[in-house]
Design a protein around this motif. Structure first.
Motif, short mmCIF file in Angstrom:
data_model
loop_
_atom_site.label_atom_id
_atom_site.label_comp_id
_atom_site.label_asym_id
_atom_site.label_seq_id
_atom_site.Cartn_x
_atom_site.Cartn_y
_atom_site.Cartn_z
N MET A 1 0.84 -1.17 0.00
CA MET A 1 0.00 0.00 0.00
C MET A 1 0.90 1.24 0.00
N THR A 2 0.61 2.16 -0.91
CA THR A 2 1.44 3.36 -1.01
C THR A 2 1.12 4.34 0.13
N PRO A 3 2.07 5.19 0.45
CA PRO A 3 1.83 6.17 1.53
C PRO A 3 0.66 7.10 1.25
N ASP A 4 0.42 7.43 -0.03
CA ASP A 4 -0.70 8.32 -0.37
C ASP A 4 -2.03 7.67 -0.01
N VAL A 5 -2.19 6.41 -0.36
CA VAL A 5 -3.43 5.70 -0.06
C VAL A 5 -3.59 5.55 1.44
#
Length: 55
Positions: free
Chosen positions: A1-5
């Motif tokens: 999971m990306t930091p933005d999400v």
């Protein structure tokens, strides 16, 4: 999971808790919506600043 999400998920969870807290103190729905929009705007501005800085 990306930091933005992950950041968006955390923001939504925090806003749900904040809305529940405001409603428990009988704050009007209109004022709660205003607070949610203010906090979401602050989050978006900070996210844009970090994105442009390359962090």
């Amino acid at each position: 999971m990306t930091p933005d999400v992950l950041s968006i998920i955390v923001l939504v969870g925090w806003l749900i808790l904040a809305v529940a807290g405001f409603r428990s103190y009988r704050v009007s729905g209109r004022k709660v919506l205003l607070y949610v929009l203010i906090w979401a705007s602050i989050f978006v501005v900070v996210a844009i600043v970090f994105r442009t800085m390359g962090a």
